[in-house]
Design a protein around this motif. Structure first.
Motif, PDB file in Angstrom:
ATOM      1  N   ARG A   1     -12.299  12.431 -24.889  1.00 46.23           N
ATOM      2  CA  ARG A   1     -11.848  11.114 -24.418  1.00 46.23           C
ATOM      3  C   ARG A   1     -13.013  10.134 -24.354  1.00 46.23           C
ATOM      4  N   TRP A   2     -14.161  10.591 -23.849  1.00 41.10           N
ATOM      5  CA  TRP A   2     -15.325   9.716 -23.761  1.00 41.10           C
ATOM      6  C   TRP A   2     -15.789   9.278 -25.151  1.00 41.10           C
TER       7      TRP A   2
ATOM      8  N   PRO B   1      -5.611   6.623 -31.959  1.00 39.99           N
ATOM      9  CA  PRO B   1      -6.311   7.909 -32.134  1.00 39.99           C
ATOM     10  C   PRO B   1      -5.378   9.071 -32.451  1.00 39.99           C
ATOM     11  N   HIS B   2      -4.078   8.849 -32.311  1.00 37.52           N
ATOM     12  CA  HIS B   2      -3.124   9.935 -32.541  1.00 37.52           C
ATOM     13  C   HIS B   2      -2.361   9.787 -33.860  1.00 37.52           C
ATOM     14  N   GLN B   3      -2.823   8.851 -34.678  1.00 38.53           N
ATOM     15  CA  GLN B   3      -2.232   8.668 -36.005  1.00 38.53           C
ATOM     16  C   GLN B   3      -3.246   9.090 -37.069  1.00 38.53           C
ATOM     17  N   PRO B   4      -2.772   9.751 -38.130  1.00 35.44           N
ATOM     18  CA  PRO B   4      -3.703  10.196 -39.187  1.00 35.44           C
ATOM     19  C   PRO B   4      -4.508   9.036 -39.750  1.00 35.44           C
TER      20      PRO B   4
ATOM     21  N   GLU C   1      -7.720  14.573 -32.895  1.00 39.25           N
ATOM     22  CA  GLU C   1      -7.782  15.989 -33.267  1.00 39.25           C
ATOM     23  C   GLU C   1      -9.144  16.329 -33.870  1.00 39.25           C
ATOM     24  N   MET C   2      -9.666  15.449 -34.716  1.00 40.72           N
ATOM     25  CA  MET C   2     -10.992  15.671 -35.295  1.00 40.72           C
ATOM     26  C   MET C   2     -12.054  15.793 -34.200  1.00 40.72           C
ATOM     27  N   ILE C   3     -12.014  14.852 -33.261  1.00 40.69           N
ATOM     28  CA  ILE C   3     -12.997  14.845 -32.176  1.00 40.69           C
ATOM     29  C   ILE C   3     -12.859  16.090 -31.322  1.00 40.69           C
ATOM     30  N   THR C   4     -11.639  16.398 -30.905  1.00 40.37           N
ATOM     31  CA  THR C   4     -11.407  17.538 -30.016  1.00 40.37           C
ATOM     32  C   THR C   4     -11.820  18.846 -30.674  1.00 40.37           C
TER      33      THR C   4
END
Length: 232
Positions: free
Chosen positions: A195-196, A214-217, A97-100
């Motif tokens: 994703r990259w 990547p989907h866990q806090p 989420e941070m990256i996106t």
């Protein structure tokens, strides 16, 4: 004979004039940015003056020359992109989420201000304000990565090239996409870039013997500990 002015009166008039001068400069810079959006990166000084509702010569009562105006526009652009990138300065949520959110914020700004970006690119030396923001992003990411790697007992020496490499990837891909989307939507580009970026981060972690979902806090380093940079 008129009364003699006191130093306080003279200083008060000077202060008011300087304040009015700065306000008018700011108004003309806003008019320039609006003219760039309307006419594109090759906007003329006359079109900027028309947008401001003044004669062309009036602009040069507040700017030394065209270069001075261009530098003022660049500085304002730096402020705008800094303000738009709050998800970069204050990341929250899971790693993905941070990256996106950060990628989406940059792509959104560039898409909405592509003419401004190209305008700055056309004038040698005036892109410094935006370049300074990208440098600030790279350093900010490096601090966050170094903090996470240190907290995970991993070597943080790769944090700075990693941060700047990610900035370069996102900027180059986004600029090219604005020029030629090639069938990709905004959402497609954001998803691919996120994703990259995660693949690069994941490889960095795995090389240190670490694995994260990547989907866990992720609550190892307080993002607020890395302050938002001063506006360029």
């Amino acid at each position: 004979m008129p009364p003699r002015q006191t130093p306080q009166q003279v200083d008060g008039r000077k202060t008011r004039w300087e304040g009015q001068h700065e306000r008018r400069r700011a108004e003309f810079v806003d008019a320039a940015i609006a003219a760039i959006a309307a006419h594109g990166s090759e906007v003329s000084t006359q079109q900027i003056a028309d947008r401001a509702g003044v004669a062309r010569t009036r602009l040069y009562k507040h700017f030394a020359d065209a270069g001075d105006l261009q530098r003022a526009v660049a500085a304002r652009a730096g402020e705008l992109v800094t303000a738009a990138l709050q998800p970069v300065w204050r990341p929250t949520g899971t790693p993905m989420e941070m990256i996106t959110n950060a990628v989406d914020a940059y792509v959104s700004w560039l898409r909405a201000n592509s003419a401004l970006y190209l305008y700055l690119s056309r004038h040698t030396g005036t892109l410094d304000a935006v370049a300074d923001v990208k440098t600030a992003i790279g350093r900010h990411l490096a601090r966050i990565f170094a903090g996470h790697l240190t907290a995970l007992d991993a070597d943080p020496s790769s944090a700075e090239p990693l941060g700047f490499g990610i900035v370069g990837l996102v900027d180059a891909a986004s600029v090219r996409w604005v020029e030629d989307p090639g069938g990709l939507t905004h959402e497609d580009l954001t998803r691919h870039l996120a994703r990259w970026i995660w693949c690069v981060l994941d490889d960095t972690l795995r090389s240190a013997g670490l694995s994260l979902d990547p989907h866990q806090p992720l609550d190892l380093v307080d993002p607020a500990a890395s302050p938002q940079p001063e506006q360029a």
